[in-house]
Design a protein around this motif. Structure first.
Motif, PDB file in Angstrom:
ATOM      1  N   THR A  49       0.772  -1.233   0.015  1.00  0.00           N
ATOM      2  CA  THR A  49       0.003  -0.035  -0.025  1.00  0.00           C
ATOM      3  C   THR A  49       0.924   1.344   0.025  1.00  0.00           C
ATOM      4  O   THR A  49       1.742   1.384   0.861  1.00  0.00           O
ATOM      5  CB  THR A  49      -0.939  -0.160   1.316  1.00  0.00           C
ATOM      6  N   GLU A  50       0.693   2.152  -0.924  1.00  0.00           N
ATOM      7  CA  GLU A  50       1.523   3.207  -0.796  1.00  0.00           C
ATOM      8  C   GLU A  50       1.567   4.078   0.170  1.00  0.00           C
ATOM      9  O   GLU A  50       0.180   4.493   0.625  1.00  0.00           O
ATOM     10  CB  GLU A  50       1.173   4.140  -2.285  1.00  0.00           C
ATOM     11  N   GLY A  51       2.714   4.478   0.654  1.00  0.00           N
ATOM     12  CA  GLY A  51       2.581   5.518   1.798  1.00  0.00           C
ATOM     13  C   GLY A  51       2.433   4.815   3.116  1.00  0.00           C
ATOM     14  O   GLY A  51       2.390   5.612   3.948  1.00  0.00           O
ATOM     15  N   ILE A  52       2.304   3.442   3.124  1.00  0.00           N
ATOM     16  CA  ILE A  52       1.953   2.771   4.465  1.00  0.00           C
ATOM     17  C   ILE A  52       3.086   1.828   4.594  1.00  0.00           C
ATOM     18  O   ILE A  52       3.020   0.966   3.524  1.00  0.00           O
ATOM     19  CB  ILE A  52       0.624   2.392   4.709  1.00  0.00           C
ATOM     20  N   PRO A  53       3.784   1.611   5.466  1.00  0.00           N
ATOM     21  CA  PRO A  53       4.650   0.470   5.569  1.00  0.00           C
ATOM     22  C   PRO A  53       4.293  -0.771   5.974  1.00  0.00           C
ATOM     23  O   PRO A  53       3.085  -0.905   6.385  1.00  0.00           O
ATOM     24  CB  PRO A  53       5.781   0.800   6.732  1.00  0.00           C
ATOM     25  N   GLY A  54       4.773  -1.895   5.431  1.00  0.00           N
ATOM     26  CA  GLY A  54       4.074  -3.291   5.538  1.00  0.00           C
ATOM     27  C   GLY A  54       3.583  -3.744   4.019  1.00  0.00           C
ATOM     28  O   GLY A  54       3.294  -3.134   3.271  1.00  0.00           O
ATOM     29  N   THR A  56       0.265  -6.386   2.695  1.00  0.00           N
ATOM     30  CA  THR A  56      -0.977  -7.108   2.875  1.00  0.00           C
ATOM     31  C   THR A  56      -0.927  -8.448   2.012  1.00  0.00           C
ATOM     32  O   THR A  56      -0.842  -8.370   0.989  1.00  0.00           O
ATOM     33  CB  THR A  56      -2.190  -6.330   2.528  1.00  0.00           C
ATOM     34  N   VAL A  75      -1.674  -5.201   6.881  1.00  0.00           N
ATOM     35  CA  VAL A  75      -2.052  -3.860   6.813  1.00  0.00           C
ATOM     36  C   VAL A  75      -3.520  -3.496   6.983  1.00  0.00           C
ATOM     37  O   VAL A  75      -3.694  -2.831   7.709  1.00  0.00           O
ATOM     38  CB  VAL A  75      -1.052  -2.811   5.460  1.00  0.00           C
ATOM     39  N   SER A  76      -4.050  -4.324   6.104  1.00  0.00           N
ATOM     40  CA  SER A  76      -5.616  -4.171   6.291  1.00  0.00           C
ATOM     41  C   SER A  76      -6.213  -5.721   6.339  1.00  0.00           C
ATOM     42  O   SER A  76      -5.236  -6.727   5.906  1.00  0.00           O
ATOM     43  CB  SER A  76      -6.242  -3.894   4.817  1.00  0.00           C
ATOM     44  N   THR A  94      -8.837  -1.435   8.426  1.00  0.00           N
ATOM     45  CA  THR A  94      -7.934  -0.421   7.559  1.00  0.00           C
ATOM     46  C   THR A  94      -6.717   0.089   8.584  1.00  0.00           C
ATOM     47  O   THR A  94      -7.143   0.441   9.838  1.00  0.00           O
ATOM     48  CB  THR A  94      -8.510   0.657   6.948  1.00  0.00           C
ATOM     49  N   PRO A  95      -5.752   0.687   8.271  1.00  0.00           N
ATOM     50  CA  PRO A  95      -4.877   1.485   8.979  1.00  0.00           C
ATOM     51  C   PRO A  95      -5.486   2.669   9.721  1.00  0.00           C
ATOM     52  O   PRO A  95      -5.151   3.395  10.767  1.00  0.00           O
ATOM     53  CB  PRO A  95      -3.666   1.969   8.255  1.00  0.00           C
ATOM     54  N   TYR A  96      -6.709   3.143   9.192  1.00  0.00           N
ATOM     55  CA  TYR A  96      -7.429   4.268   9.689  1.00  0.00           C
ATOM     56  C   TYR A  96      -8.821   3.979  10.575  1.00  0.00           C
ATOM     57  O   TYR A  96      -9.409   5.021  11.024  1.00  0.00           O
ATOM     58  CB  TYR A  96      -7.952   5.135   8.546  1.00  0.00           C
TER      59      TYR A  96
END
Length: 157
Positions: A49-54, A56, A75-76, A94-96
């Motif tokens: 996922t762009e901009g998020i480390p790790g 899925t 990540v998700s 999700t991360p959010y």
């Protein structure tokens, strides 16, 4: 079909409140592993996922001509079930934050040949019981050993 495959997933979401808008599909292409077990097709691949480390980890399971499952972990996290003419609820982490999503599958087509799998799904997506979008997914799985190495057969929406 060989174990080493290339998967192309193209998705299109059309907001239920905006009818006259131009929509662009989102496409992901990745190397994947394919397995056939007990008559079910499994495709495994990793997604960044762009901009998020790790990463899925994704697992897609195709059962017959009327059931598709997409499982994501990392990540998700989600386990989405698409069953023709049925609505399924699941939580999408999700991360959010976490969302309750509903998936009402209206149509599904599955074509399987020796070196290729094509899946087309049309569904209505809702979040927290509120209609959000009419969606379409096109999945193409192609054996890396296939002579005709095109990414997609026909991904038009």
């Amino acid at each position: 079909m060989t174990k080493d495959v290339l998967i192309s997933i193209s998705g299109l979401q059309m907001d239920v409140l905006e009818e006259e808008k131009e929509y662009e599909p989102i496409e992901v292409v990745a190397p994947a592993n394919y397995f056939l077990k007990n008559g079910k097709h499994y495709i495994l691949f990793d997604e960044v996922t762009e901009g998020i480390p790790g990463i899925t980890k994704n697992r897609i399971k195709i059962t017959g001509e009327d059931t598709l499952e997409v499982m994501k972990s990392g990540v998700s996290n989600v386990h989405m079930v698409f069953e023709k003419n049925k609505k399924n609820l699941t939580y999408y982490q999700t991360p959010y934050g976490q969302l309750l999503i509903g998936i009402h599958t209206k149509e599904m087509e599955v074509e399987v040949s020796e070196d290729n799998i094509n899946v087309k799904v049309g569904y209505i997506l809702d979040v927290n019981h509120e209609p959000l979008a009419d969606c379409q997914i096109r999945i193409n799985v192609k054996s890396k050993d296939a002579g005709d190495f095109q990414i997609t057969k026909n991904m038009d929406f």
